[in-house]
Design a protein around this motif. Structure first.
Motif, PDB file in Angstrom:
ATOM      1  N   UNK A 123      -1.653  -1.519  -5.371  1.00 47.00           N
ATOM      2  CA  UNK A 123      -2.380  -0.399  -5.959  1.00 47.00           C
ATOM      3  C   UNK A 123      -3.218  -0.665  -7.212  1.00 47.00           C
ATOM      4  N   UNK A 124      -3.103  -1.772  -7.461  1.00 48.37           N
ATOM      5  CA  UNK A 124      -3.812  -2.008  -8.830  1.00 48.37           C
ATOM      6  C   UNK A 124      -4.152  -3.741  -8.911  1.00 48.37           C
ATOM      7  N   UNK A 125      -5.366  -3.886 -10.204  1.00 45.02           N
ATOM      8  CA  UNK A 125      -5.415  -5.476 -10.712  1.00 45.02           C
ATOM      9  C   UNK A 125      -5.078  -5.072 -12.532  1.00 45.02           C
ATOM     10  N   UNK A 126      -4.011  -6.440 -12.418  1.00 42.29           N
ATOM     11  CA  UNK A 126      -4.587  -6.579 -14.408  1.00 42.29           C
ATOM     12  C   UNK A 126      -4.063  -7.262 -14.013  1.00 42.29           C
ATOM     13  N   UNK A 127      -4.377  -7.665 -15.608  1.00 40.87           N
ATOM     14  CA  UNK A 127      -4.549  -9.193 -16.623  1.00 40.87           C
ATOM     15  C   UNK A 127      -2.816  -9.175 -16.707  1.00 40.87           C
ATOM     16  N   UNK A 171      -3.908 -10.395 -11.636  1.00 45.78           N
ATOM     17  CA  UNK A 171      -3.269 -10.223 -10.955  1.00 45.78           C
ATOM     18  C   UNK A 171      -3.133  -8.808  -9.897  1.00 45.78           C
ATOM     19  N   UNK A 172      -3.116  -8.797  -8.644  1.00 46.57           N
ATOM     20  CA  UNK A 172      -2.437  -7.561  -7.600  1.00 46.57           C
ATOM     21  C   UNK A 172      -1.644  -7.159  -8.110  1.00 46.57           C
ATOM     22  N   UNK A 173      -1.091  -5.843  -8.546  1.00 44.56           N
ATOM     23  CA  UNK A 173       0.087  -5.736  -8.401  1.00 44.56           C
ATOM     24  C   UNK A 173       0.828  -4.061  -7.965  1.00 44.56           C
ATOM     25  N   UNK A 174       1.928  -3.675  -8.280  1.00 46.29           N
ATOM     26  CA  UNK A 174       2.220  -2.119  -7.926  1.00 46.29           C
ATOM     27  C   UNK A 174       3.958  -2.160  -8.958  1.00 46.29           C
ATOM     28  N   UNK A 175       4.334  -1.012  -8.236  1.00 47.52           N
ATOM     29  CA  UNK A 175       5.153  -0.609  -8.852  1.00 47.52           C
ATOM     30  C   UNK A 175       6.954  -0.292  -7.850  1.00 47.52           C
ATOM     31  N   UNK A 176       6.850   1.149  -7.782  1.00 47.68           N
ATOM     32  CA  UNK A 176       7.837   1.769  -6.969  1.00 47.68           C
ATOM     33  C   UNK A 176       7.719   1.150  -5.558  1.00 47.68           C
ATOM     34  N   UNK A 177       6.341   1.091  -4.778  1.00 47.11           N
ATOM     35  CA  UNK A 177       5.504   0.276  -3.528  1.00 47.11           C
ATOM     36  C   UNK A 177       6.531  -0.925  -3.137  1.00 47.11           C
ATOM     37  N   UNK A 178       6.903  -1.626  -4.601  1.00 45.46           N
ATOM     38  CA  UNK A 178       7.599  -3.179  -4.441  1.00 45.46           C
ATOM     39  C   UNK A 178       9.145  -3.251  -4.513  1.00 45.46           C
ATOM     40  N   UNK A 179       9.637  -1.710  -4.392  1.00 46.71           N
ATOM     41  CA  UNK A 179      11.005  -2.422  -4.374  1.00 46.71           C
ATOM     42  C   UNK A 179      11.138  -2.824  -2.959  1.00 46.71           C
ATOM     43  N   UNK A 180      10.909  -3.281  -1.461  1.00 46.04           N
ATOM     44  CA  UNK A 180      11.980  -3.662  -0.918  1.00 46.04           C
ATOM     45  C   UNK A 180      11.429  -5.180  -1.226  1.00 46.04           C
ATOM     46  N   UNK A 181      10.648  -5.429  -1.566  1.00 50.43           N
ATOM     47  CA  UNK A 181      10.001  -6.971  -2.242  1.00 50.43           C
ATOM     48  C   UNK A 181      11.163  -7.724  -3.249  1.00 50.43           C
ATOM     49  N   UNK A 182      11.794  -5.945  -3.934  1.00 48.58           N
ATOM     50  CA  UNK A 182      12.352  -6.898  -5.591  1.00 48.58           C
ATOM     51  C   UNK A 182      14.222  -6.915  -4.172  1.00 48.58           C
ATOM     52  N   UNK A 183      14.603  -6.230  -3.135  1.00 49.38           N
ATOM     53  CA  UNK A 183      15.319  -6.084  -3.364  1.00 49.38           C
ATOM     54  C   UNK A 183      15.379  -7.868  -2.353  1.00 49.38           C
ATOM     55  N   UNK A 186     -11.766  -8.172  -4.667  1.00 49.12           N
ATOM     56  CA  UNK A 186     -11.627  -8.734  -6.167  1.00 49.12           C
ATOM     57  C   UNK A 186     -13.087  -8.462  -5.785  1.00 49.12           C
ATOM     58  N   UNK A 187     -13.754  -9.338  -4.579  1.00 46.29           N
ATOM     59  CA  UNK A 187     -15.719  -9.012  -5.317  1.00 46.29           C
ATOM     60  C   UNK A 187     -15.703  -7.617  -5.799  1.00 46.29           C
ATOM     61  N   UNK A 188     -15.299  -6.412  -5.270  1.00 45.93           N
ATOM     62  CA  UNK A 188     -16.144  -5.520  -5.767  1.00 45.93           C
ATOM     63  C   UNK A 188     -15.126  -5.230  -7.547  1.00 45.93           C
ATOM     64  N   UNK A 189     -13.611  -5.228  -7.357  1.00 44.41           N
ATOM     65  CA  UNK A 189     -13.435  -5.153  -8.947  1.00 44.41           C
ATOM     66  C   UNK A 189     -13.665  -5.923  -9.814  1.00 44.41           C
ATOM     67  N   UNK A 190     -13.175  -7.634  -9.426  1.00 49.90           N
ATOM     68  CA  UNK A 190     -12.879  -8.687  -9.933  1.00 49.90           C
ATOM     69  C   UNK A 190     -13.958  -9.106 -11.667  1.00 49.90           C
ATOM     70  N   UNK A 191     -12.995 -10.287 -11.856  1.00 48.11           N
ATOM     71  CA  UNK A 191     -14.127 -10.201 -13.120  1.00 48.11           C
ATOM     72  C   UNK A 191     -15.285 -11.351 -13.287  1.00 48.11           C
ATOM     73  N   UNK A 245      -6.275  -2.397 -16.575  1.00 44.35           N
ATOM     74  CA  UNK A 245      -5.705  -1.711 -15.864  1.00 44.35           C
ATOM     75  C   UNK A 245      -6.616  -1.578 -14.850  1.00 44.35           C
ATOM     76  N   UNK A 246      -6.769  -1.492 -13.607  1.00 47.84           N
ATOM     77  CA  UNK A 246      -8.197  -1.041 -11.978  1.00 47.84           C
ATOM     78  C   UNK A 246      -7.001  -0.892 -11.336  1.00 47.84           C
ATOM     79  N   UNK A 247      -7.211   0.626 -11.490  1.00 47.31           N
ATOM     80  CA  UNK A 247      -6.563   1.525  -9.724  1.00 47.31           C
ATOM     81  C   UNK A 247      -7.201   0.454  -8.463  1.00 47.31           C
ATOM     82  N   UNK A 248      -7.215   0.582  -7.846  1.00 45.59           N
ATOM     83  CA  UNK A 248      -7.627   0.145  -6.878  1.00 45.59           C
ATOM     84  C   UNK A 248      -7.394   1.559  -5.443  1.00 45.59           C
ATOM     85  N   UNK A 249      -8.578   2.352  -5.545  1.00 43.80           N
ATOM     86  CA  UNK A 249      -9.257   3.560  -4.548  1.00 43.80           C
ATOM     87  C   UNK A 249      -8.616   3.349  -2.986  1.00 43.80           C
TER      88      UNK A 249
END
Length: 180
Positions: free
Chosen positions: A80-84, A96-108, A28-33, A143-147
């Motif tokens: 893996x990314x920051x979004x509004x 928010x900090x968010x993800x797609x496929x890597x979050x499937x276990x949380x969805x389950x 957040x310090x590096x990429x935040x608003x 969106x900002x992809x986190x390195x």
């Protein structure tokens, strides 16, 4: 006219451990608003509990539902990314900090919690959008992809009571997930 005190709101969440909260703060310090990081409230909402002011018997029913799931396995979660996330009628949007496929276990886990809750405590079904709200503000143009993605092993779920309008979360109870 006197204002009514805010009613509590309950939800199940996964809380990042302190070293992960440090990684989130660094990102957040590096990429935040520049908006203040809501560090003391960092969490992944798994599922809200339908009633805002739960009577003790319904709160106990929600806790029992979570307790029935403790043999579910712990799982890795990678953001893996920051979004509004724009919200109509608001100038301060969730950042928010968010993800797609890597979050499937949380969805389950979210689905399992929903299925375990008594019908009167379930919200209407809606898509699960895994995220950690970092701040509120005008947001990012794109969106900002986190390195370096942020990963943690989710080892427990927690029932949180949020005091709306007070910006305060209280962890009521936590349940460990199975280490396998």
């Amino acid at each position: 006219m006197a204002r009514r005190p805010p009613s509590p709101f309950h939800f199940f969440a996964a809380l990042p451990p302190p070293p992960v909260a440090d990684q989130i703060a660094t990102a957040w310090q590096r990429f935040g608003t520049g908006e203040p990081l809501r560090r003391d409230k960092l969490h992944l909402t798994l599922i809200p509990v339908a009633q805002s002011d739960l009577p003790p018997d319904r709160l106990q029913a929600a806790m029992q539902a979570a307790g029935d799931l403790i043999d579910l396995p712990a799982f890795p979660l990678t953001f893996d990314r920051l979004e509004t996330w724009p919200q109509r009628g608001r100038q301060d949007h969730p950042l928010v900090l968010t993800c797609d496929a890597a979050c499937q276990p949380a969805a389950r886990l979210s689905r399992a919690l929903r299925d375990a809750l008594p019908a009167d405590l379930r919200w209407p079904p809606r898509p699960f959008r895994p995220h950690v709200t970092l701040a509120l503000g005008k947001g990012f143009p794109d969106p900002i992809a986190l390195p370096m993605p942020i990963t943690w092993q989710v080892r427990q779920l927690t029932l949180i009571q949020s005091l709306r309008g007070k910006g305060h979360h209280i962890a009521l109870m936590s349940w460990p997930l199975a280490d396998r």
